[in-house]
Design a protein around this motif. Structure first.
Motif, PDB file in Angstrom:
ATOM      1  N   GLY A   1      46.243  20.095  70.278  1.00 15.62           N
ATOM      2  CA  GLY A   1      47.212  19.175  70.823  1.00 15.62           C
ATOM      3  C   GLY A   1      46.935  18.660  72.212  1.00 15.62           C
ATOM      4  N   VAL A   2      45.764  18.974  72.755  1.00 12.31           N
ATOM      5  CA  VAL A   2      45.394  18.479  74.077  1.00 12.31           C
ATOM      6  C   VAL A   2      45.021  17.000  73.952  1.00 12.31           C
ATOM      7  CG1 VAL A   2      43.819  18.786  76.046  1.00 12.31           C
ATOM      8  CG2 VAL A   2      44.603  20.775  74.744  1.00 12.31           C
ATOM      9  N   THR A   3      45.364  16.215  74.951  1.00 11.91           N
ATOM     10  CA  THR A   3      45.072  14.779  74.898  1.00 11.91           C
ATOM     11  C   THR A   3      43.567  14.530  74.888  1.00 11.91           C
ATOM     12  OG1 THR A   3      45.079  14.541  77.308  1.00 11.91           O
ATOM     13  CG2 THR A   3      47.190  14.299  76.165  1.00 11.91           C
ATOM     14  N   LEU A   4      43.176  13.365  74.386  1.00 14.63           N
ATOM     15  CA  LEU A   4      41.759  13.003  74.315  1.00 14.63           C
ATOM     16  C   LEU A   4      41.144  12.921  75.707  1.00 14.63           C
ATOM     17  CD1 LEU A   4      39.268  12.106  72.768  1.00 14.63           C
ATOM     18  CD2 LEU A   4      40.198   9.771  72.735  1.00 14.63           C
ATOM     19  N   LEU A   5      41.882  12.367  76.655  1.00 14.28           N
ATOM     20  CA  LEU A   5      41.362  12.238  78.021  1.00 14.28           C
ATOM     21  C   LEU A   5      41.088  13.606  78.623  1.00 14.28           C
ATOM     22  CD1 LEU A   5      40.650  10.522  80.479  1.00 14.28           C
ATOM     23  CD2 LEU A   5      43.081  10.589  81.136  1.00 14.28           C
ATOM     24  N   GLU A   6      42.035  14.518  78.473  1.00 14.40           N
ATOM     25  CA  GLU A   6      41.846  15.859  79.025  1.00 14.40           C
ATOM     26  C   GLU A   6      40.756  16.607  78.266  1.00 14.40           C
ATOM     27  OE1 GLU A   6      42.311  18.613  81.880  1.00 14.40           O
ATOM     28  OE2 GLU A   6      43.299  16.655  81.771  1.00 14.40           O
ATOM     29  N   SER A   7      40.642  16.336  76.978  1.00 14.89           N
ATOM     30  CA  SER A   7      39.615  17.008  76.164  1.00 14.89           C
ATOM     31  C   SER A   7      38.209  16.633  76.636  1.00 14.89           C
ATOM     32  CB  SER A   7      39.785  16.648  74.691  1.00 14.89           C
ATOM     33  OG  SER A   7      41.015  17.106  74.193  1.00 14.89           O
ATOM     34  N   ILE A   8      38.003  15.334  76.887  1.00 16.12           N
ATOM     35  CA  ILE A   8      36.664  14.910  77.306  1.00 16.12           C
ATOM     36  C   ILE A   8      36.352  15.422  78.713  1.00 16.12           C
ATOM     37  CG2 ILE A   8      37.362  12.677  78.257  1.00 16.12           C
ATOM     38  CD1 ILE A   8      34.787  11.516  77.156  1.00 16.12           C
ATOM     39  N   ARG A   9      37.362  15.522  79.557  1.00 15.82           N
ATOM     40  CA  ARG A   9      37.125  16.043  80.903  1.00 15.82           C
ATOM     41  C   ARG A   9      36.790  17.527  80.877  1.00 15.82           C
ATOM     42  NH1 ARG A   9      41.876  12.918  84.419  1.00 15.82           N
ATOM     43  NH2 ARG A   9      40.704  10.965  84.680  1.00 15.82           N
TER      44      ARG A   9
ATOM     45  N   ALA B   1      33.979  22.018  71.748  1.00 15.39           N
ATOM     46  CA  ALA B   1      35.091  22.189  72.685  1.00 15.39           C
ATOM     47  C   ALA B   1      36.141  21.101  72.491  1.00 15.39           C
ATOM     48  CB  ALA B   1      34.567  22.170  74.117  1.00 15.39           C
ATOM     49  N   MET B   2      35.694  19.854  72.354  1.00 16.87           N
ATOM     50  CA  MET B   2      36.641  18.761  72.162  1.00 16.87           C
ATOM     51  C   MET B   2      37.391  18.903  70.840  1.00 16.87           C
ATOM     52  SD  MET B   2      34.716  15.376  73.652  1.00 16.87           S
ATOM     53  CE  MET B   2      36.144  14.392  73.185  1.00 16.87           C
ATOM     54  N   ALA B   3      36.711  19.366  69.812  1.00  9.94           N
ATOM     55  CA  ALA B   3      37.367  19.564  68.519  1.00  9.94           C
ATOM     56  C   ALA B   3      38.487  20.594  68.639  1.00  9.94           C
ATOM     57  CB  ALA B   3      36.343  20.004  67.476  1.00  9.94           C
ATOM     58  N   MET B   4      38.210  21.701  69.316  1.00  9.12           N
ATOM     59  CA  MET B   4      39.230  22.739  69.489  1.00  9.12           C
ATOM     60  C   MET B   4      40.404  22.233  70.314  1.00  9.12           C
ATOM     61  SD  MET B   4      37.356  26.394  69.980  1.00  9.12           S
ATOM     62  CE  MET B   4      36.451  25.873  71.423  1.00  9.12           C
ATOM     63  N   LEU B   5      40.114  21.507  71.375  1.00  8.93           N
ATOM     64  CA  LEU B   5      41.172  20.995  72.239  1.00  8.93           C
ATOM     65  C   LEU B   5      42.059  19.995  71.501  1.00  8.93           C
ATOM     66  CD1 LEU B   5      39.001  20.586  75.445  1.00  8.93           C
ATOM     67  CD2 LEU B   5      40.991  22.088  75.253  1.00  8.93           C
ATOM     68  N   LEU B   6      41.427  19.094  70.754  1.00  5.92           N
ATOM     69  CA  LEU B   6      42.196  18.091  70.011  1.00  5.92           C
ATOM     70  C   LEU B   6      43.045  18.739  68.923  1.00  5.92           C
ATOM     71  CD1 LEU B   6      39.475  15.296  69.700  1.00  5.92           C
ATOM     72  CD2 LEU B   6      41.545  15.213  71.110  1.00  5.92           C
ATOM     73  N   LYS B   7      42.493  19.742  68.248  1.00  7.35           N
ATOM     74  CA  LYS B   7      43.260  20.449  67.217  1.00  7.35           C
ATOM     75  C   LYS B   7      44.457  21.176  67.811  1.00  7.35           C
ATOM     76  CE  LYS B   7      39.389  21.250  64.038  1.00  7.35           C
ATOM     77  NZ  LYS B   7      38.458  22.286  63.490  1.00  7.35           N
TER      78      LYS B   7
ATOM     79  N   GLU C   1      39.207  14.839  65.702  1.00  6.06           N
ATOM     80  CA  GLU C   1      38.916  16.265  65.906  1.00  6.06           C
ATOM     81  C   GLU C   1      37.988  16.795  64.816  1.00  6.06           C
ATOM     82  OE1 GLU C   1      42.646  15.982  63.467  1.00  6.06           O
ATOM     83  OE2 GLU C   1      41.842  15.013  65.263  1.00  6.06           O
ATOM     84  N   HIS C   2      38.159  16.286  63.575  1.00  5.95           N
ATOM     85  CA  HIS C   2      37.272  16.702  62.483  1.00  5.95           C
ATOM     86  C   HIS C   2      35.857  16.164  62.708  1.00  5.95           C
ATOM     87  CE1 HIS C   2      35.946  17.763  58.464  1.00  5.95           C
ATOM     88  NE2 HIS C   2      35.561  16.512  58.259  1.00  5.95           N
ATOM     89  N   VAL C   3      35.754  14.932  63.187  1.00  2.22           N
ATOM     90  CA  VAL C   3      34.450  14.338  63.474  1.00  2.22           C
ATOM     91  C   VAL C   3      33.739  15.122  64.577  1.00  2.22           C
ATOM     92  CG1 VAL C   3      33.302  12.315  64.465  1.00  2.22           C
ATOM     93  CG2 VAL C   3      35.027  12.031  62.683  1.00  2.22           C
TER      94      VAL C   3
ATOM     95  N   ARG D   1      47.290  27.147  77.422  1.00  3.06           N
ATOM     96  CA  ARG D   1      48.468  26.406  77.861  1.00  3.06           C
ATOM     97  C   ARG D   1      49.085  25.636  76.688  1.00  3.06           C
ATOM     98  NH1 ARG D   1      46.400  22.775  81.382  1.00  3.06           N
ATOM     99  NH2 ARG D   1      46.561  24.153  83.181  1.00  3.06           N
ATOM    100  N   SER D   2      48.226  25.021  75.875  1.00  2.00           N
ATOM    101  CA  SER D   2      48.716  24.280  74.722  1.00  2.00           C
ATOM    102  C   SER D   2      49.322  25.215  73.680  1.00  2.00           C
ATOM    103  CB  SER D   2      47.570  23.466  74.103  1.00  2.00           C
ATOM    104  OG  SER D   2      47.984  22.830  72.922  1.00  2.00           O
ATOM    105  N   ALA D   3      48.708  26.388  73.506  1.00  2.00           N
ATOM    106  CA  ALA D   3      49.195  27.348  72.511  1.00  2.00           C
ATOM    107  C   ALA D   3      50.552  27.912  72.896  1.00  2.00           C
ATOM    108  CB  ALA D   3      48.190  28.482  72.356  1.00  2.00           C
ATOM    109  N   GLU D   4      50.762  28.097  74.182  1.00  2.00           N
ATOM    110  CA  GLU D   4      52.056  28.609  74.629  1.00  2.00           C
ATOM    111  C   GLU D   4      53.180  27.634  74.292  1.00  2.00           C
ATOM    112  OE1 GLU D   4      51.229  29.286  78.747  1.00  2.00           O
ATOM    113  OE2 GLU D   4      50.865  31.425  78.452  1.00  2.00           O
ATOM    114  N   ALA D   5      52.854  26.330  74.349  1.00  2.00           N
ATOM    115  CA  ALA D   5      53.863  25.319  74.046  1.00  2.00           C
ATOM    116  C   ALA D   5      54.107  25.182  72.547  1.00  2.00           C
ATOM    117  CB  ALA D   5      53.442  23.968  74.617  1.00  2.00           C
TER     118      ALA D   5
END
Length: 278
Positions: free
Chosen positions: A163-171, A155-161, A226-228, A16-20
């Protein structure tokens, strides 16, 4: 999104993020890399545990065979000789007789215990208690934490890279965790994050390691979370592989020693009885 039952939430969020952003090719490569890493980790974990598990069941089988099958036959032979047995031999014979008499109850109790464990593990409340106990178990708890955090951090690193929000990444990362105690900690952290707390403060709870909390604080302050997360995923994957190797190297000789000790003890006890007869 309609294929949520077929594809994990991680893949859906990334696509979804990649499409945007127009980076679909890059995101698909990240998903493939993540799934490959996950499959490799799971395969290594299962492979390393197969042999010790087999040896454990063989040890139990050998012990049961000695007590129920071998010892009673020797006991009958010595009883016909009407000679008093040495203390160690008599004790072994008594244990064998007790186990033989109680074997139906032992088998029934084992089956009932397994069925009860499966039943309680299927209930959310009791599974949370069991999973917390597993995390406190020496060696096993450490391996479970390492396996879960390596996948979640990646997973969180990929999501943050992407452009997914931190809240959605942790969920989304929470969905990769199979241990309910750790899952509950991450879900509570997401609630604190939604309430306005920073990420490092939100995850400052059991059983999340202090290393994750400290490095997350550094990543937040420097803007490189995201790097951490990527570094944490790599770190816990390496730690997991080392723990698996150590556990395998420790369990295998230990179980072989147990089997050898059982067999040696039985032979020693009965050879002592034979020598006393002679």
């Amino acid at each position: 999104e309609s294929e949520g039952r077929m594809f994990p939430s991680l893949a859906i969020q990334l696509i979804r993020s990649a499409e945007a952003s127009g980076e679909l090719d890059l995101v698909l490569e990240r998903i493939a890399s993540h799934l490959e890493q996950k499959a490799t980790t799971r395969r290594n974990l299962i492979t390393s545990l197969v042999y010790p598990t087999v040896v454990l069941f063989i040890s139990i089988g050998v012990g049961a065979f000695l007590l129920v099958g071998v010892v009673p036959k020797f006991a009958e032979f010595f009883q016909r000789s009407s000679q008093q047995l040495p203390g160690i031999t008599q004790g072994l014979v008594d244990v064998s007789a007790a186990v033989t008499r109680a074997s139906p109850y032992i088998l029934a109790g084992t089956l009932i215990g397994i069925a009860a464990l499966i039943y309680f593990y299927s209930k959310p409340a009791s599974r949370l208690v069991i999973d917390r106990a597993l995390l406190r178990t020496p060696v096993v708890g450490k391996v479970l934490i390492q396996a879960s955090l390596s996948q979640t951090a990646w997973a969180m690193a990929m999501l943050l890279k992407s452009g997914v929000t931190l809240l959605e990444s942790i969920r989304v990362g929470t969905e990769l965790v199979t241990n309910k105690a750790l899952e509950r900690a991450l879900l509570d952290a997401s609630e604190d994050l939604l309430a306005g707390k920073d990420f490092s403060t939100s995850i400052d709870r059991y059983p999340i390691p202090s290393l994750v909390i400290r490095l997350s604080a550094v990543g937040e302050r420097s803007g490189s979370l995201e790097h951490v997360m990527q570094e944490l995923g790599d770190h816990y994957d390496l730690e997991l592989q080392a723990s698996i190797k150590r556990m395998s190297n420790l369990i295998e000789p230990l179980l072989m020693l147990v089997v050898g000790t059982m067999v040696g003890f039985v032979y020693f006890a009965f050879f002592q009885a034979i020598f006393s007869m002679i």
